[in-house]
Design a protein around this motif. Structure first.
Motif, short mmCIF file in Angstrom:
data_model
loop_
_atom_site.label_atom_id
_atom_site.label_comp_id
_atom_site.label_asym_id
_atom_site.label_seq_id
_atom_site.Cartn_x
_atom_site.Cartn_y
_atom_site.Cartn_z
N ILE A 172 0.93 -1.27 0.04
CA ILE A 172 0.12 0.10 -0.06
C ILE A 172 0.95 1.15 0.09
O ILE A 172 1.76 1.57 0.83
CB ILE A 172 -0.94 -0.09 1.10
N ARG A 173 0.54 2.24 -0.89
CA ARG A 173 1.56 3.48 -1.01
C ARG A 173 0.37 4.59 -1.17
O ARG A 173 -0.61 4.44 -1.54
CB ARG A 173 2.30 3.50 -2.28
N ARG A 174 0.91 5.87 -0.85
CA ARG A 174 0.10 7.12 -1.15
C ARG A 174 0.96 7.81 -2.24
O ARG A 174 1.97 7.90 -2.41
CB ARG A 174 0.46 7.90 0.17
N ILE A 175 -0.01 8.16 -3.30
CA ILE A 175 0.67 8.74 -4.45
C ILE A 175 0.16 10.14 -4.17
O ILE A 175 -1.09 10.62 -3.82
CB ILE A 175 0.36 8.00 -5.82
N THR A 176 0.64 11.11 -5.21
CA THR A 176 0.42 12.37 -5.27
C THR A 176 0.30 12.94 -6.77
O THR A 176 -0.35 13.93 -6.79
CB THR A 176 1.32 13.52 -4.58
N TRP A 177 0.49 12.13 -7.66
CA TRP A 177 0.27 12.30 -8.85
C TRP A 177 -0.17 11.44 -9.82
O TRP A 177 0.13 10.18 -9.56
CB TRP A 177 1.69 12.79 -9.77
N PRO A 178 -1.25 11.51 -10.72
CA PRO A 178 -1.62 12.80 -11.14
C PRO A 178 -2.80 13.13 -10.20
O PRO A 178 -3.41 14.51 -10.26
CB PRO A 178 -2.47 12.26 -12.42
N ARG A 179 -3.35 12.38 -9.08
CA ARG A 179 -4.24 12.79 -8.24
C ARG A 179 -3.77 12.14 -6.87
O ARG A 179 -3.39 11.04 -6.94
CB ARG A 179 -5.71 12.70 -8.61
N ARG A 180 -4.02 12.80 -5.62
CA ARG A 180 -3.82 12.18 -4.25
C ARG A 180 -4.79 10.94 -4.18
O ARG A 180 -5.99 11.06 -4.53
CB ARG A 180 -3.99 13.18 -3.28
N ALA A 181 -3.86 9.76 -3.81
CA ALA A 181 -4.87 8.48 -3.58
C ALA A 181 -4.14 7.56 -2.86
O ALA A 181 -2.89 7.56 -3.01
CB ALA A 181 -5.08 7.92 -4.82
N ILE A 182 -4.57 6.70 -2.46
CA ILE A 182 -3.94 5.36 -1.55
C ILE A 182 -4.26 4.46 -2.80
O ILE A 182 -5.41 4.06 -3.47
CB ILE A 182 -4.85 4.89 -0.23
N VAL A 183 -3.00 3.81 -3.25
CA VAL A 183 -3.04 2.71 -4.16
C VAL A 183 -2.28 1.35 -3.53
O VAL A 183 -1.58 1.34 -2.76
CB VAL A 183 -2.12 3.22 -5.38
#
Length: 87
Positions: A5-16
């Motif tokens: 599980i990771r948190r991304i900021t591009w292209p939109r903030r989300a938990i992936v």
């Protein structure tokens, strides 16, 4: 496939849910790829580092679990301080 599980900021903030490299891979040693330096063809001076991804891992393989809300700035008064209560 190893997932984390990771948190991304591009292209939109989300938990992936993202793929990770195999820790026992003989080609990359669990790092997901190999970095190698290269130089100018005539002078031999350092020109940069290139990254070659390993086939055991695909860095774009991920699935969005939860889109996170966009951050909205709090309204401020002309003095620069917010007039609204904190809750």
């Amino acid at each position: 496939m190893r997932l984390r599980i990771r948190r991304i900021t591009w292209p939109r903030r989300a938990i992936v849910l993202a793929d990770t490299p195999r820790p026992d891979c003989r080609d990359c040693g669990g790092e997901g790829g190999n970095a190698y330096d290269y130089g100018e063809p005539f002078t031999g001076e350092y020109a940069g580092t290139d990254w070659e991804p390993c086939p055991c891992w695909h860095e774009d393989r991920r699935w969005v679990l939860i889109p996170l809300p966009r951050r909205r700035p709090r309204p401020t008064s002309r003095s620069g301080y917010c007039d609204e209560p904190p809750f």
